[in-house]
Design a protein around this motif. Structure first.
Motif, PDB file in Angstrom:
ATOM      1  N   VAL A 152       0.822  -1.214   0.000  1.00 23.17           N
ATOM      2  CA  VAL A 152       0.000   0.000   0.000  1.00 23.17           C
ATOM      3  C   VAL A 152       0.852   1.258   0.000  1.00 23.17           C
ATOM      4  CG1 VAL A 152      -1.621   1.348   1.390  1.00 23.17           C
ATOM      5  CG2 VAL A 152      -2.069  -1.071   0.949  1.00 23.17           C
ATOM      6  N   ILE A 153       1.891   1.307   0.824  1.00 23.61           N
ATOM      7  CA  ILE A 153       2.711   2.529   0.826  1.00 23.61           C
ATOM      8  C   ILE A 153       3.533   2.634  -0.456  1.00 23.61           C
ATOM      9  CG2 ILE A 153       2.747   2.672   3.340  1.00 23.61           C
ATOM     10  CD1 ILE A 153       5.659   1.752   3.294  1.00 23.61           C
ATOM     11  N   GLY A 154       3.877   1.481  -1.067  1.00 28.89           N
ATOM     12  CA  GLY A 154       4.566   1.523  -2.356  1.00 28.89           C
ATOM     13  C   GLY A 154       3.667   2.094  -3.436  1.00 28.89           C
ATOM     14  N   ARG A 155       2.393   1.668  -3.440  1.00 27.73           N
ATOM     15  CA  ARG A 155       1.439   2.223  -4.401  1.00 27.73           C
ATOM     16  C   ARG A 155       1.212   3.713  -4.150  1.00 27.73           C
ATOM     17  NH1 ARG A 155      -4.361  -0.323  -4.093  1.00 27.73           N
ATOM     18  NH2 ARG A 155      -4.254   0.773  -2.087  1.00 27.73           N
ATOM     19  N   THR A 156       1.123   4.094  -2.872  1.00 31.59           N
ATOM     20  CA  THR A 156       0.957   5.515  -2.545  1.00 31.59           C
ATOM     21  C   THR A 156       2.124   6.334  -3.075  1.00 31.59           C
ATOM     22  OG1 THR A 156      -0.300   4.985  -0.552  1.00 31.59           O
ATOM     23  CG2 THR A 156       0.716   7.165  -0.642  1.00 31.59           C
ATOM     24  N   LEU A 157       3.321   5.785  -2.970  1.00 31.14           N
ATOM     25  CA  LEU A 157       4.492   6.488  -3.484  1.00 31.14           C
ATOM     26  C   LEU A 157       4.370   6.736  -4.988  1.00 31.14           C
ATOM     27  CD1 LEU A 157       7.322   7.639  -3.325  1.00 31.14           C
ATOM     28  CD2 LEU A 157       8.222   5.293  -3.397  1.00 31.14           C
ATOM     29  N   MET A 189       4.978   4.078 -15.968  1.00 33.52           N
ATOM     30  CA  MET A 189       4.507   3.771 -14.615  1.00 33.52           C
ATOM     31  C   MET A 189       3.085   3.225 -14.651  1.00 33.52           C
ATOM     32  SD  MET A 189       4.287   6.261 -11.253  1.00 33.52           S
ATOM     33  CE  MET A 189       6.044   6.612 -11.235  1.00 33.52           C
ATOM     34  N   VAL A 190       2.236   3.850 -15.459  1.00 32.17           N
ATOM     35  CA  VAL A 190       0.852   3.376 -15.577  1.00 32.17           C
ATOM     36  C   VAL A 190       0.826   1.979 -16.186  1.00 32.17           C
ATOM     37  CG1 VAL A 190      -1.360   3.776 -16.726  1.00 32.17           C
ATOM     38  CG2 VAL A 190      -0.122   5.695 -15.687  1.00 32.17           C
ATOM     39  N   GLU A 191       1.663   1.751 -17.165  1.00 27.30           N
ATOM     40  CA  GLU A 191       1.746   0.423 -17.783  1.00 27.30           C
ATOM     41  C   GLU A 191       2.126  -0.629 -16.739  1.00 27.30           C
ATOM     42  OE1 GLU A 191       1.590  -2.073 -21.290  1.00 27.30           O
ATOM     43  OE2 GLU A 191       0.973  -0.005 -20.940  1.00 27.30           O
ATOM     44  N   PHE A 192       3.096  -0.303 -15.902  1.00 29.93           N
ATOM     45  CA  PHE A 192       3.507  -1.206 -14.825  1.00 29.93           C
ATOM     46  C   PHE A 192       2.327  -1.520 -13.912  1.00 29.93           C
ATOM     47  CE2 PHE A 192       4.481  -1.048 -10.260  1.00 29.93           C
ATOM     48  CZ  PHE A 192       5.263  -2.190 -10.101  1.00 29.93           C
ATOM     49  N   ALA A 193       1.580  -0.488 -13.521  1.00 34.66           N
ATOM     50  CA  ALA A 193       0.495  -0.678 -12.561  1.00 34.66           C
ATOM     51  C   ALA A 193      -0.685  -1.427 -13.164  1.00 34.66           C
ATOM     52  CB  ALA A 193       0.034   0.684 -12.028  1.00 34.66           C
ATOM     53  N   ALA A 197       0.836  -5.840 -12.244  1.00 39.32           N
ATOM     54  CA  ALA A 197       1.677  -5.642 -11.061  1.00 39.32           C
ATOM     55  C   ALA A 197       0.994  -6.244  -9.841  1.00 39.32           C
ATOM     56  CB  ALA A 197       1.935  -4.154 -10.839  1.00 39.32           C
ATOM     57  N   ARG A 198       1.725  -7.040  -9.083  1.00 38.48           N
ATOM     58  CA  ARG A 198       1.188  -7.704  -7.896  1.00 38.48           C
ATOM     59  C   ARG A 198       1.494  -6.861  -6.661  1.00 38.48           C
ATOM     60  NH1 ARG A 198       4.605 -12.531  -7.445  1.00 38.48           N
ATOM     61  NH2 ARG A 198       6.125 -10.975  -8.118  1.00 38.48           N
ATOM     62  N   PRO A 199       0.854  -7.175  -5.531  1.00 42.10           N
ATOM     63  CA  PRO A 199       1.196  -6.462  -4.294  1.00 42.10           C
ATOM     64  C   PRO A 199       2.692  -6.451  -4.009  1.00 42.10           C
ATOM     65  CG  PRO A 199      -0.792  -7.726  -3.964  1.00 42.10           C
ATOM     66  CD  PRO A 199      -0.300  -8.083  -5.339  1.00 42.10           C
ATOM     67  N   ALA A 200       3.369  -7.582  -4.237  1.00 34.59           N
ATOM     68  CA  ALA A 200       4.807  -7.625  -3.977  1.00 34.59           C
ATOM     69  C   ALA A 200       5.578  -6.673  -4.879  1.00 34.59           C
ATOM     70  CB  ALA A 200       5.331  -9.057  -4.158  1.00 34.59           C
ATOM     71  N   ASP A 201       5.077  -6.440  -6.099  1.00 37.53           N
ATOM     72  CA  ASP A 201       5.749  -5.505  -7.019  1.00 37.53           C
ATOM     73  C   ASP A 201       5.648  -4.070  -6.505  1.00 37.53           C
ATOM     74  OD1 ASP A 201       6.362  -7.595  -8.818  1.00 37.53           O
ATOM     75  OD2 ASP A 201       4.365  -7.465  -9.691  1.00 37.53           O
ATOM     76  N   PHE A 202       4.474  -3.696  -5.990  1.00 39.52           N
ATOM     77  CA  PHE A 202       4.336  -2.382  -5.373  1.00 39.52           C
ATOM     78  C   PHE A 202       5.166  -2.314  -4.089  1.00 39.52           C
ATOM     79  CE2 PHE A 202       0.411  -2.466  -7.920  1.00 39.52           C
ATOM     80  CZ  PHE A 202       0.471  -1.214  -8.515  1.00 39.52           C
ATOM     81  N   GLY A 203       5.160  -3.406  -3.338  1.00 34.81           N
ATOM     82  CA  GLY A 203       5.910  -3.437  -2.082  1.00 34.81           C
ATOM     83  C   GLY A 203       7.404  -3.263  -2.264  1.00 34.81           C
ATOM     84  N   ALA A 204       7.900  -3.574  -3.451  1.00 37.24           N
ATOM     85  CA  ALA A 204       9.340  -3.422  -3.710  1.00 37.24           C
ATOM     86  C   ALA A 204       9.789  -1.970  -3.633  1.00 37.24           C
ATOM     87  CB  ALA A 204       9.683  -4.007  -5.083  1.00 37.24           C
ATOM     88  N   PHE A 205       8.838  -1.014  -3.718  1.00 35.34           N
ATOM     89  CA  PHE A 205       9.188   0.395  -3.623  1.00 35.34           C
ATOM     90  C   PHE A 205       9.212   0.893  -2.176  1.00 35.34           C
ATOM     91  CE2 PHE A 205       7.692  -0.053  -7.959  1.00 35.34           C
ATOM     92  CZ  PHE A 205       8.606   0.695  -8.676  1.00 35.34           C
ATOM     93  N   ALA A 206       8.680   0.098  -1.241  1.00 35.10           N
ATOM     94  CA  ALA A 206       8.595   0.551   0.148  1.00 35.10           C
ATOM     95  C   ALA A 206       9.952   0.885   0.771  1.00 35.10           C
ATOM     96  CB  ALA A 206       7.858  -0.487   0.997  1.00 35.10           C
ATOM     97  N   PRO A 207      11.005   0.088   0.540  1.00 36.08           N
ATOM     98  CA  PRO A 207      12.295   0.445   1.155  1.00 36.08           C
ATOM     99  C   PRO A 207      12.793   1.829   0.779  1.00 36.08           C
ATOM    100  CG  PRO A 207      12.350  -1.827   0.380  1.00 36.08           C
ATOM    101  CD  PRO A 207      11.070  -1.223  -0.134  1.00 36.08           C
ATOM    102  N   LEU A 208      12.449   2.300  -0.421  1.00 35.57           N
ATOM    103  CA  LEU A 208      12.852   3.650  -0.824  1.00 35.57           C
ATOM    104  C   LEU A 208      12.274   4.706   0.114  1.00 35.57           C
ATOM    105  CD1 LEU A 208      12.539   4.002  -4.716  1.00 35.57           C
ATOM    106  CD2 LEU A 208      14.603   4.297  -3.332  1.00 35.57           C
ATOM    107  N   ILE A 209      11.038   4.481   0.553  1.00 37.46           N
ATOM    108  CA  ILE A 209      10.377   5.462   1.417  1.00 37.46           C
ATOM    109  C   ILE A 209      11.136   5.606   2.727  1.00 37.46           C
ATOM    110  CG2 ILE A 209       8.228   6.071   2.576  1.00 37.46           C
ATOM    111  CD1 ILE A 209       6.775   4.335   0.480  1.00 37.46           C
ATOM    112  N   PHE A 210      11.511   4.489   3.326  1.00 36.32           N
ATOM    113  CA  PHE A 210      12.245   4.544   4.592  1.00 36.32           C
ATOM    114  C   PHE A 210      13.651   5.100   4.385  1.00 36.32           C
ATOM    115  CE2 PHE A 210       9.003   1.282   5.215  1.00 36.32           C
ATOM    116  CZ  PHE A 210       8.452   1.706   6.417  1.00 36.32           C
TER     117      PHE A 210
END
Length: 297
Positions: A152-157, A189-193, A197-210
């Motif tokens: 969810v936070i990866g998608r928000t990003l 980016m829209v093409e990716f989404a 794109a699975r939840p894990a694919d969006f989740g891969a962006f979460a470490p960037l936020i931290f």
């Protein structure tokens, strides 16, 4: 009844399996891709079987043993929908029992003790145990739930990066870094989404936020402020009077643990073990050995 059991921890990112003997000794482990119940049925079955087969091989056992062994599976999303029956029929085990992955995580983290546990990884879910009463909140999946999860936070990003691209918000180093991942193309980016794109694919962006939050990036701070509020509200709804133990599990547990409010940090404790260990404990209870028949040894 077999002298071995198979235990499975299936999450949004990976599926882990263990083969254990009747004394609870783990003899072999295996790991494959996602085993969230919303994963394509063929894929989830394949990943479970592959992880279990790898665990058997690591234990020095033949994969031909699979149809003779009972399996206890804690799967993300198993509390939603009616896919369990079809999945059970597709799996080769002698007996199959499904529970939500939060239950095996709770057992692994706390054993039989009371307390509250949050899983904060690709998805999110909260469980509590007080005496014989179990309670669960969250875990409703990426589409309408899983607040504060990596997905969810990866998608928000990604959403916020597009808002910055459109000039609605100001760009920050974090939004620029995300756009650069897509060659500064919002269409990419829209093409990716939109294209699977699975939840894990969006989740891969979460470490960037931290990572960027530690650099005082305002976008990262804003996303995490809202996410920590979601976690805090869920914990406040779960923590009962006299609760003295709170455990966080999942890939984002460490990051969130440092951001909890003082009232939550006061009861924060290290987990006793992990979800796969909890699955082993519960598998041994679910599939007890057959009683000895008089005159046979």
């Amino acid at each position: 009844m077999s002298e071995f059991v198979i235990a499975v921890d299936g999450g949004g990112t990976s599926c882990r399996a263990a083969v254990a003997d009747r004394a609870g000794n783990v003899l072999g482990r295996g790991k494959r891709g996602s085993a969230n119940i919303f994963t394509t049925q063929d894929a989830i079955g394949h990943n479970i079987i592959a992880a279990a087969s790898e665990a058997l091989q690591a234990a020095g056992l033949s994969t031909e043993e699979l149809p003779r062994l009972p399996a206890y599976l804690g799967l993300a999303g198993i509390n939603v929908g009616q896919r369990q029956k079809a999945l059970a029929e597709a799996l080769p085990f002698a007996q199959t029992e499904f529970v939500h992955d939060g239950l095996i995580a709770l057992q692994g983290a706390m054993g039989d003790d009371d307390g509250v546990m949050a899983i904060l990884g690709t998805g999110s879910v909260y469980l509590s145990r007080k005496g014989n009463v179990l309670r669960s909140v969250g875990g409703w999946g990426f589409a309408i739930g899983d607040q504060a999860s990596g997905a969810v936070i990866g998608r928000t990003l990604l959403q916020q990066a597009l808002l910055a691209h459109d000039g609605i918000h100001e760009h920050t180093p974090l939004s620029c870094a995300v756009m650069a991942r897509f060659d500064n193309s919002p269409e990419a980016m829209v093409e990716f989404a939109q294209q699977g794109a699975r939840p894990a694919d969006f989740g891969a962006f979460a470490p960037l936020i931290f990572e960027y939050d530690r650099q005082d990036d305002p976008l990262a701070a804003r996303i995490l402020r809202d996410a920590v509020l979601d976690v805090s509200e869920a914990l406040d709804a779960m923590i009962f009077e006299g609760c003295g133990r709170l455990c966080l599990l999942g890939g984002l547990a460490q990051e969130y643990s440092t951001r909890l409010s003082p009232r939550h940090r006061r009861i924060l404790r290290e987990p006793l073990g992990d979800a796969l260990g909890g699955a082993v404990q519960l598998a041994l209870r679910a599939f007890p050995p057959a009683p000895l028949v008089e005159g046979r040894r």
